[in-house]
Design a protein around this motif. Structure first.
Motif, PDB file in Angstrom:
ATOM      1  N   MET A 352       0.826  -1.209   0.000  1.00  0.00           N
ATOM      2  CA  MET A 352       0.000   0.000   0.000  1.00  0.00           C
ATOM      3  C   MET A 352       0.865   1.266   0.000  1.00  0.00           C
ATOM      4  SD  MET A 352      -2.804   1.199   2.851  1.00  0.00           S
ATOM      5  CE  MET A 352      -1.529   1.399   4.116  1.00  0.00           C
ATOM      6  N   LEU A 353       1.854   1.315   0.914  1.00  0.00           N
ATOM      7  CA  LEU A 353       2.651   2.527   1.043  1.00  0.00           C
ATOM      8  C   LEU A 353       3.649   2.710  -0.100  1.00  0.00           C
ATOM      9  CD1 LEU A 353       3.475   2.855   4.860  1.00  0.00           C
ATOM     10  CD2 LEU A 353       1.665   3.939   3.539  1.00  0.00           C
ATOM     11  N   SER A 354       4.095   1.616  -0.682  1.00  0.00           N
ATOM     12  CA  SER A 354       5.094   1.724  -1.743  1.00  0.00           C
ATOM     13  C   SER A 354       4.484   2.076  -3.093  1.00  0.00           C
ATOM     14  CB  SER A 354       5.887   0.422  -1.864  1.00  0.00           C
ATOM     15  OG  SER A 354       5.056  -0.650  -2.255  1.00  0.00           O
ATOM     16  N   LYS A 355       3.179   1.907  -3.243  1.00  0.00           N
ATOM     17  CA  LYS A 355       2.539   2.112  -4.542  1.00  0.00           C
ATOM     18  C   LYS A 355       2.806   3.510  -5.105  1.00  0.00           C
ATOM     19  CE  LYS A 355      -1.890   1.750  -6.952  1.00  0.00           C
ATOM     20  NZ  LYS A 355      -3.362   1.484  -6.831  1.00  0.00           N
ATOM     21  N   LYS A 356       2.599   4.529  -4.295  1.00  0.00           N
ATOM     22  CA  LYS A 356       2.794   5.909  -4.779  1.00  0.00           C
ATOM     23  C   LYS A 356       4.262   6.198  -5.060  1.00  0.00           C
ATOM     24  CE  LYS A 356      -1.310   8.021  -2.708  1.00  0.00           C
ATOM     25  NZ  LYS A 356      -1.836   9.070  -1.789  1.00  0.00           N
ATOM     26  N   ILE A 357       5.147   5.580  -4.269  1.00  0.00           N
ATOM     27  CA  ILE A 357       6.585   5.817  -4.462  1.00  0.00           C
ATOM     28  C   ILE A 357       7.048   5.141  -5.749  1.00  0.00           C
ATOM     29  CG2 ILE A 357       8.871   5.620  -3.414  1.00  0.00           C
ATOM     30  CD1 ILE A 357       7.502   5.450  -0.693  1.00  0.00           C
ATOM     31  N   VAL A 358       6.450   3.973  -6.061  1.00  0.00           N
ATOM     32  CA  VAL A 358       6.726   3.310  -7.339  1.00  0.00           C
ATOM     33  C   VAL A 358       6.256   4.189  -8.485  1.00  0.00           C
ATOM     34  CG1 VAL A 358       6.136   1.335  -8.795  1.00  0.00           C
ATOM     35  CG2 VAL A 358       6.702   0.971  -6.389  1.00  0.00           C
ATOM     36  N   ARG A 360       6.114   7.323  -8.536  1.00  0.00           N
ATOM     37  CA  ARG A 360       7.029   8.476  -8.667  1.00  0.00           C
ATOM     38  C   ARG A 360       8.352   8.095  -9.304  1.00  0.00           C
ATOM     39  NH1 ARG A 360       6.700   9.726  -2.533  1.00  0.00           N
ATOM     40  NH2 ARG A 360       8.750  10.678  -2.840  1.00  0.00           N
ATOM     41  N   GLY A 361       8.531   6.797  -9.565  1.00  0.00           N
ATOM     42  CA  GLY A 361       9.741   6.345 -10.235  1.00  0.00           C
ATOM     43  C   GLY A 361      10.941   6.200  -9.322  1.00  0.00           C
ATOM     44  N   LEU A 362      10.688   6.132  -7.995  1.00  0.00           N
ATOM     45  CA  LEU A 362      11.798   6.034  -7.040  1.00  0.00           C
ATOM     46  C   LEU A 362      12.029   4.599  -6.574  1.00  0.00           C
ATOM     47  CD1 LEU A 362      10.994   9.195  -4.861  1.00  0.00           C
ATOM     48  CD2 LEU A 362      12.546   9.006  -6.822  1.00  0.00           C
ATOM     49  N   LEU A 363      10.994   3.767  -6.689  1.00  0.00           N
ATOM     50  CA  LEU A 363      11.105   2.348  -6.361  1.00  0.00           C
ATOM     51  C   LEU A 363      10.578   1.531  -7.530  1.00  0.00           C
ATOM     52  CD1 LEU A 363       9.753   2.187  -2.664  1.00  0.00           C
ATOM     53  CD2 LEU A 363      12.144   2.116  -3.395  1.00  0.00           C
ATOM     54  N   VAL A 364      11.021   0.276  -7.603  1.00  0.00           N
ATOM     55  CA  VAL A 364      10.510  -0.629  -8.627  1.00  0.00           C
ATOM     56  C   VAL A 364      10.292  -1.990  -7.984  1.00  0.00           C
ATOM     57  CG1 VAL A 364      12.830  -1.334  -9.377  1.00  0.00           C
ATOM     58  CG2 VAL A 364      10.889  -1.561 -10.953  1.00  0.00           C
ATOM     59  N   ILE A 365       9.242  -2.683  -8.404  1.00  0.00           N
ATOM     60  CA  ILE A 365       8.987  -4.040  -7.926  1.00  0.00           C
ATOM     61  C   ILE A 365       9.427  -5.012  -8.999  1.00  0.00           C
ATOM     62  CG2 ILE A 365       7.237  -5.706  -7.202  1.00  0.00           C
ATOM     63  CD1 ILE A 365       5.619  -3.416  -6.047  1.00  0.00           C
ATOM     64  N   SER A 366      10.396  -5.838  -8.652  1.00  0.00           N
ATOM     65  CA  SER A 366      10.962  -6.801  -9.595  1.00  0.00           C
ATOM     66  C   SER A 366      10.279  -8.144  -9.420  1.00  0.00           C
ATOM     67  CB  SER A 366      12.470  -6.938  -9.347  1.00  0.00           C
ATOM     68  OG  SER A 366      12.972  -8.052 -10.046  1.00  0.00           O
ATOM     69  N   THR A 367       9.966  -8.808 -10.552  1.00  0.00           N
ATOM     70  CA  THR A 367       9.365 -10.148 -10.496  1.00  0.00           C
ATOM     71  C   THR A 367      10.333 -11.172 -11.072  1.00  0.00           C
ATOM     72  OG1 THR A 367       8.275  -9.733 -12.625  1.00  0.00           O
ATOM     73  CG2 THR A 367       7.004  -9.288 -10.630  1.00  0.00           C
ATOM     74  N   GLU A 368      11.606 -10.859 -11.107  1.00  0.00           N
ATOM     75  CA  GLU A 368      12.601 -11.770 -11.642  1.00  0.00           C
ATOM     76  C   GLU A 368      12.622 -13.063 -10.827  1.00  0.00           C
ATOM     77  OE1 GLU A 368      15.719  -8.310 -13.081  1.00  0.00           O
ATOM     78  OE2 GLU A 368      16.103  -9.480 -11.274  1.00  0.00           O
ATOM     79  N   GLN A 369      12.546 -14.188 -11.521  1.00  0.00           N
ATOM     80  CA  GLN A 369      12.616 -15.514 -10.901  1.00  0.00           C
ATOM     81  C   GLN A 369      11.565 -15.673  -9.788  1.00  0.00           C
ATOM     82  OE1 GLN A 369      16.684 -15.766  -9.633  1.00  0.00           O
ATOM     83  NE2 GLN A 369      17.413 -16.291 -11.665  1.00  0.00           N
ATOM     84  N   SER A 370      10.412 -15.090  -9.988  1.00  0.00           N
ATOM     85  CA  SER A 370       9.358 -15.216  -8.973  1.00  0.00           C
ATOM     86  C   SER A 370       8.000 -15.148  -9.649  1.00  0.00           C
ATOM     87  CB  SER A 370       9.487 -14.108  -7.928  1.00  0.00           C
ATOM     88  OG  SER A 370       9.245 -12.851  -8.538  1.00  0.00           O
ATOM     89  N   ASP A 371       6.990 -15.443  -8.931  1.00  0.00           N
ATOM     90  CA  ASP A 371       5.640 -15.247  -9.424  1.00  0.00           C
ATOM     91  C   ASP A 371       4.778 -14.731  -8.279  1.00  0.00           C
ATOM     92  OD1 ASP A 371       5.556 -18.764  -9.340  1.00  0.00           O
ATOM     93  OD2 ASP A 371       4.560 -17.480  -7.869  1.00  0.00           O
TER      94      ASP A 371
END
Length: 400
Positions: A352-358, A360-371
């Motif tokens: 929830m809290l990271s959504k807005k920061i993502v 803004r281009g300051l964080l990214v959620i990686s799905t590498e080798q995961s699902d």
């Protein structure tokens, strides 16, 4: 499980204007202090009876002010009281002026009588990694910071050290007022020319009650410029990458196989013992720190008392620390780890809290080798967010 031991040597020749670490410029109690460090190691061995020591870090202060015999005594004390892995990383922090011969100037350190002798001695007692506090290769910067060494000593030191050690890290400071980009680049190019395999680089900061803080308040030193520091940081990231360094933590850049194992143990939540005045320890559920006073520390240890303060970390405390340390590294923050250690409510809070920061281009959620089912998404800082990561992390904290 592996752990780390940090030994704080609280002595310096002189006070750097920006430093707020605990140290003394008087060596009167050096011998007593070394004995107290050894005694604390013995008093606390039961805390680490289930751990294998993977790294030993002699920090400070200025550990290179100790004699070879004193350093060996402390390292031997660890080996005699703890289970140490077969090939531990043993780091010594050192200043350039302690590592080059100089018969024409009085010194409080045990200077080598011939080039290379001090490095051979260090290797002989098991030290296999040097952390050298260069800070800058320019004379005016060193004077501004009140460093004990000069620019020539910094270069001479690295010229000799690299003949005997390949695992060397140097400290460099950026964001110094009046240091333009060309000069900062010259510092980096000089470091590269010596072939060092690791660089720790920090922005100059103003800590309360330091001499630098006082100078800026009086107007005798220019205030720090965040825009300049960001410019320097971005150039640092770009140039180290071109030289084959991996930016594996916000302030740390290492060639493959030369990352600091000791510092990684902090960031990956391994237990560690902090020995000496002001040193911090962590065992997974509580943190403790020793008194920052040499005399009181020695007196307590001589009575076989531990002069420390203990803080029991709540689940929220441990979550917040994981967010802070994780975002600073290339390994990021694992949703799966949060689910396993803290529970799904914490995962939902972070999403929830990271959504807005993502956004803004300051964080990214990686799905590498995961699902999505594994909850093993990784939250990392973007290149744009790296310089701001401490502030970003605080936005994701859970307040008690």
């Amino acid at each position: 499980m592996g752990g780390a031991i940090y030994i704080h040597i609280p002595f310096c020749k002189q006070a750097c204007y920006y430093c707020d670490f605990h140290f003394s410029t008087s060596l009167k109690k050096k011998e007593e202090l070394v004995m107290a460090l050894a005694k604390e190691l013995k008093l606390r061995k039961d805390e680490f009876q289930d751990q294998t020591v993977e790294t030993i870090y002699l920090g400070g202060g200025t550990p290179s002010l100790l004699t070879i015999e004193e350093l060996q005594f402390l390292i031997d004390t660890v080996y005699n009281n703890y289970t140490v892995t077969e090939h531990p990383e043993i780091t010594l922090e050192a200043n350039p002026d302690d590592l080059v011969p100089d018969r024409n100037r009085n010194s409080m350190s045990p200077r080598a009588q011939s080039r290379g002798l001090i490095f051979k001695d260090y290797k002989a007692i098991g030290i296999n990694r040097l952390s050298i506090g260069v800070q800058s290769f320019f004379e005016d910067d060193l004077k501004i910071m009140n460093r004990a060494h000069n620019a020539l000593e910094a270069k001479q030191c690295l010229e000799e050290a690299t003949k005997y050690f390949d695992n060397i890290t140097i400290d460099l400071i950026y964001g110094i007022p009046n240091m333009d980009l060309e000069k900062w680049n010259a510092n980096l190019e000089m470091a590269f020319s010596f072939g060092v395999n690791h660089i720790s680089s920090y922005a100059l900061t103003v800590e309360p009650k330091t001499a630098l803080d006082n100078f800026i308040k009086k107007g005798t030193y220019p205030p720090l410029d965040d825009h300049l520091a960001l410019q320097h940081f971005n150039h640092l990231v770009e140039r180290t990458a071109k030289e084959g360094f991996v930016h594996y933590e916000i302030s740390n850049f290492g060639k493959p196989n030369y990352f600091s194992k000791h510092n990684i143990s902090y960031w990956q939540w391994k237990p560690y013992l902090g020995i000496g005045p002001s040193a911090h320890s962590f065992n997974g559920v509580q943190r403790s720190w020793n008194i920052a006073n040499n005399t009181k520390y020695i007196q307590a240890i001589q009575k076989e008392e531990l002069p420390n303060t203990v803080e029991h970390l709540t689940l929220n405390d441990r979550y917040n620390e994981y967010i802070m340390t994780g975002l600073r590294t290339i390994w990021g923050v694992s949703f799966k780890k949060i689910a396993n250690h803290f529970g799904q409510d914490y995962v939902q809070h972070l999403k929830m809290l990271s959504k807005k920061i993502v956004e803004r281009g300051l964080l990214v959620i990686s799905t590498e080798q995961s699902d999505e089912k594994s909850h093993n998404y990784i939250l990392k800082a973007t290149p744009k967010g790296k310089f701001l990561v401490d502030g970003i992390a605080s936005e994701l904290f859970i307040l008690n």
